[in-house]
Design an enzyme around this catalytic site. Sequence first.
Site, PDB file in Angstrom:
ATOM      1  N   GLY A 102      42.252  10.581  89.501  1.00  0.00           N
ATOM      2  CA  GLY A 102      43.488  11.255  89.111  1.00  0.00           C
ATOM      3  C   GLY A 102      44.253  11.753  90.327  1.00  0.00           C
ATOM      4  N   ASP A 127      44.474  12.639  80.695  1.00  0.00           N
ATOM      5  CA  ASP A 127      45.618  13.540  80.504  1.00  0.00           C
ATOM      6  C   ASP A 127      46.968  12.834  80.608  1.00  0.00           C
ATOM      7  OD1 ASP A 127      43.795  15.585  80.265  1.00  0.00           O
ATOM      8  OD2 ASP A 127      43.927  16.164  82.368  1.00  0.00           O
ATOM      9  N   ARG A 171      45.474  20.472  80.800  1.00  0.00           N
ATOM     10  CA  ARG A 171      45.657  21.772  81.456  1.00  0.00           C
ATOM     11  C   ARG A 171      47.119  22.080  81.708  1.00  0.00           C
ATOM     12  NH1 ARG A 171      40.708  22.432  85.376  1.00  0.00           N
ATOM     13  NH2 ARG A 171      39.964  20.311  85.354  1.00  0.00           N
ATOM     14  N   GLU A 222      44.772  22.697  75.714  1.00  0.00           N
ATOM     15  CA  GLU A 222      43.966  23.785  76.310  1.00  0.00           C
ATOM     16  C   GLU A 222      44.764  24.663  77.278  1.00  0.00           C
ATOM     17  OE1 GLU A 222      40.849  22.275  78.961  1.00  0.00           O
ATOM     18  OE2 GLU A 222      42.117  20.567  79.416  1.00  0.00           O
ATOM     19  N   GLN A 274      36.535  13.886  73.845  1.00  0.00           N
ATOM     20  CA  GLN A 274      37.724  13.061  74.109  1.00  0.00           C
ATOM     21  C   GLN A 274      37.553  12.139  75.311  1.00  0.00           C
ATOM     22  OE1 GLN A 274      41.364  15.987  73.712  1.00  0.00           O
ATOM     23  NE2 GLN A 274      39.461  17.113  73.987  1.00  0.00           N
TER      24      GLN A 274
END
Length: 342
Positions: A102, A127, A171, A222, A274
């Site tokens: 990432g 994400d 996030r 979250e 997930q």
Amino acid sequence: MRIATLTSGGDCPGLNAVIRGIVRTAATHGHTVVGFEDGWEGLLEDRRVQLYDDEHIDRILLRGGTILGTGRLHPRDFMAGIDRVKDNLRDAEIDALIPIGGEGTLKGARFLHDNGVPVVGVPKTIDNDVNGTDYTFGFDTAVAVATDAIDRLHTTAESHDRVMIVEVMGRHAGWIALHAGMAGGAHDILIPEFPFDIDDVEKRMARRFQMGEKYGIIVLAEGALPKKGSFHTKDREVDEFGHEKFQDICGELRKELENRLDIDVRSTVLGHIQRGGTPTAFDRVLATRFAVNATQAAMNGDFGKVVALKGENIELIDFESAVGELKVVPESRYCTATSLFG
Ligand code: F6P
């Protein structure tokens, strides 16, 4: 030519599909591939394995996780170890490195490139928040898992006349919540990009019951936060990587709504479910396309680039476009979802 690869950061369905794609593409052109274990740490400690184009590699396409293992290394330790990294790559006679990760991993890859290491980056994250690529693999699987969970919550919520809150990962970017919430017909979706007003959430749920509906589903990322002064939540702490530690926004929202509504409220945190398990067909294809294109870039000597999906095509973008900032949900996309709330 000898190509090296590694997987770094949180795991993600599709990582093995990339590893397989790199090994098979390289083999087709007579090149070999080694993998470093557990992300940057394995590169620093010279823990490497030869990856052969055999049956084992062929079969990992279907498997979640990463056969190489992964890890998170503090950028400080990574940067301090640059000479060791270069020595290890030289000793292993590596001509090109393909790190898969990432935003943080791609920043590390850019640092290596700036220090003369021939690098091609492959973006990954459930994400979907890496800039410069329309999608990252892993996201589709995470959305499918979250949507399946929401589908199941509909029937139990309806049977018990309840409001159900389901927390998904994300996030700083609410892509999973947005897509799973839309696909699952959620009645409210709360994401980090747009702090929510608890009065609005309460009103939407209360109105559903007043109108004769028997339940409500709220999808919560979250990292979602209430607007300042909306209701009190615990202060967020920061971990050693500078990431905010999430302190049960789902539980806090549940308590607050239960105090405000004369309705049963329950919460479900999906967490790492997930990220686990077999990737969807979309993720396997995207991961494989990233792998083939990254390997070809390495073979062409096209270093200092990151593979990215742009519309229908895979392109090579520079590190700056990929790591400058996170790709968050734009207001227009959120508005499409909010028009269906309640
Ligand atoms: O970056 C992907 C991600 O899944 C985030 O959505 C989540 O906050 C984080 O990783 C959790 O990571 P871990 O618990 O593995 O440290």
